[in-house]
Enzyme design. Structure first.
Site, PDB file in Angstrom:
ATOM      1  N   ASP A  33       0.592  -1.280  -0.223  1.00 13.58           N
ATOM      2  CA  ASP A  33      -0.321   0.524   0.215  1.00 13.58           C
ATOM      3  C   ASP A  33       0.695   1.593   0.145  1.00 13.58           C
ATOM      4  O   ASP A  33       0.592   2.695  -0.960  1.00 13.58           O
ATOM      5  CB  ASP A  33      -0.639   0.051   0.998  1.00 13.58           C
ATOM      6  N   THR A 121      -1.282 -11.231   3.457  1.00 10.34           N
ATOM      7  CA  THR A 121      -0.045 -12.464   4.358  1.00 10.34           C
ATOM      8  C   THR A 121       1.416 -11.873   4.398  1.00 10.34           C
ATOM      9  O   THR A 121       2.219 -11.982   5.094  1.00 10.34           O
ATOM     10  CB  THR A 121       0.909 -13.245   2.930  1.00 10.34           C
TER      11      THR A 121
END
Ligand code: AR6
Length: 172
Positions: A33, A121
């Site tokens: 992100d 993850t």
């Protein structure tokens, strides 16, 4: 839909859409992100900031689409993966929904090539092997004929090797 595997940085790809592993605020964070917002520039955040007013941010398992700013991609699809809490809180279904809903919004925007990171993850601690199985099964079963090529992007060698093994086992 063709499925490819790549090791590297998703922000550098020249595909129609890259998927971001965002959070429900859509206002940025760390991991992939942070990398996407940093490489794509402020335009992405500006569009994200408009979304909460319309839709209330992005719920876990859902997906929204924005410009890709300065990236080579045309779009960023922001999806919010589940935080791993041991597996008994619907995490598998929510993670599957991330892949399906990202493909759905991609196909609605005419996307022909799309790249996914390994959602949940990292910071969200979903066990990689289970997450890979869910991701591969979800996209293999999905039916979006307009999307021609899907790339799983692994950021490190260990993840890449696991995906390679799982793709060979599962995607026939
Ligand atoms: N390209 C491809 N994959 C990457 C990149 C990159 N540039 N950078 C990291 N990865 P994470 P999550 C991999 O933590 O677990 C953020 O703060 C990374 O190695 O980015 O869904 C959000 O704002 C891992 O395999 O996402 C949320 O708060 C994968 O991307 C939260 O983290 C996902 O790791 C979301 O956590």
């Amino acid at each position: 839909m063709e499925i490819e595997l790549l090791k590297g940085d998703i922000t550098q790809l020249a595909v129609d859409a890259i998927v971001n592993a965002a959070n429900t605020s859509l206002l940025g964070g760390g991991g992939v992100d942070g990398a996407i917002h940093q490489a794509g520039g402020p335009e992405i955040l500006a569009e994200c900031q408009k979304i909460p007013a319309q839709q209330g941010g992005c719920k876990v398992g859902e997906a929204v689409i924005t410009t890709a700013g300065n990236l080579k991609a045309n779009y960023v699809i922001h999806t919010v993966g589940p935080i791993w809490k041991g597996g008994k809180f619907g995490e598998a279904e929510l993670l599957k929904n991330c892949y399906i809903n990202s493909l759905k919004i991609a196909s609605e925007h005419g996307v022909k090539s799309i790249a996914f990171p390994n959602i949940s993850t990292g910071v969200y601690e979903y066990p990689l092997e289970e997450a890979a199985e869910i991701a591969i099964k979800a996209v293999s079963e999905a039916n979006f004929p307009e999307i021609e090529i899907l790339t799983f992007v692994c950021f490190n060698q260990e993840d890449y090797e696991l995906y390679d093994q799982k793709l060979n086992q599962m995607h026939k």
